[in-house]
Design an enzyme around this catalytic site. Sequence first.
Site, PDB file in Angstrom:
ATOM      1  N   THR A  45       0.741  -1.243   0.052  1.00 43.28           N
ATOM      2  CA  THR A  45      -0.083  -0.044   0.132  1.00 43.28           C
ATOM      3  C   THR A  45       0.882   1.191   0.046  1.00 43.28           C
ATOM      4  OG1 THR A  45      -1.641  -1.125   1.385  1.00 43.28           O
ATOM      5  CG2 THR A  45      -1.857   1.152   1.305  1.00 43.28           C
ATOM      6  N   HIS A  48       2.136   2.098  -3.398  1.00 40.97           N
ATOM      7  CA  HIS A  48       1.248   2.494  -4.268  1.00 40.97           C
ATOM      8  C   HIS A  48       1.160   4.115  -3.885  1.00 40.97           C
ATOM      9  CE1 HIS A  48      -0.687  -0.763  -6.125  1.00 40.97           C
ATOM     10  NE2 HIS A  48      -0.828  -1.309  -5.111  1.00 40.97           N
TER      11      HIS A  48
HETATM   12 ZN    ZN Z   1       0.283  -3.293   5.225  1.00 43.87          ZN
END
Ligand code: ZN
Length: 350
Positions: A45, A48
């Site tokens: 994440t 990203h």
């Molecule tokens: Zn994580």
Amino acid sequence: MKPNTMTALAKTRAEEGLWMIEAPVPEIGPDDVLIKINKTGICGTDIHIWNWDDWAAATVPIPMITGHEFAGEIVELGRDVTDLKIGQRCSGEGHLTGTESRQSRAGKFHLDPGTRGIGVNVQGAFAQYLRLPAFNVIPLPDDIPDEIGAILDPLGNAVHTALKYDLLGEDVLITGAGPIGIMAAAVARHAGARNVVITDINAERLELAQHVEPTVRTVNVIQEKLADVVTALGLKQGFDVGLEMSGNQSALDQMIEHLVMGGKIALLGIPPGKSPVDWSRIVFKAITIKGIYGREMFETWYKMIAMLQNGLDVSRINTHEFSARDFKLGFETMKSGQSGKVVLDWGDVK
Ligand code: ZN
């Protein structure tokens, strides 16, 4: 003594990268605690958000202190917090949930549709201090070190996925040997699976899988046919349970192909956009599919800590540790695809 400002790693501009900033130390509310961060894990994440892809640009408000995988120590208690103590080492659930939804009121907090994530929608853990609701705090026993505390969030994804179905005596196929897939292999073995097979197309990752969980059978699907492995292992029909960790369409196809009649799949991998699925195959094989999101609050945390105390060893998934000051190196290492979990140490920051 708590300072007024702190060092934090934040998204401050709508472009690629993250930047070290000076930010105010968070003020806590009556039900919160303030946590001094010791170690953090870098997640997909966070990559990203670093890359500022379409998902990140549409989801993350700026400025945002990123990061949600952490271990630290409680340094301040909100007025109404009675069951925690200053100095308690802890990790925590980064999904902040409400209490109003039907799911929350049924005790299924992880299914609350109003969930917000630290480091994504709310200021996060890549900082010297983090504010967290006391409800979300997970105290760390003395025998779980900070570098493991810092990866309990992704280990929780692995545990949540692997424990979705009873694995005792089952033959398990895991597609995708990223850190979560690899940890799921260790969990599946710990939970009593007979054969655990993990597939990928990245040789380094498969090597790491073997390093973390020596009993796992790795398959590079570029070089080896899964069908041959099924035969070599003496599986009459195929695998009983599939854990899909890659988001890759052909991996899911292979999983469905090599599952037994009545087999079960837990899906954690996220395909990029829509992807075609051979539904008739799923119907005729009577396959059960379950989507997995986050961790069960807080049953997954309970089970994972119990398993860590009962011999589950995922420590070798941490392949790199850097000072948080060297975060660029940490992110480069993560982005290379040739690492396990990368941990940042906040102990010596300023
Ligand atoms: Zn994580």
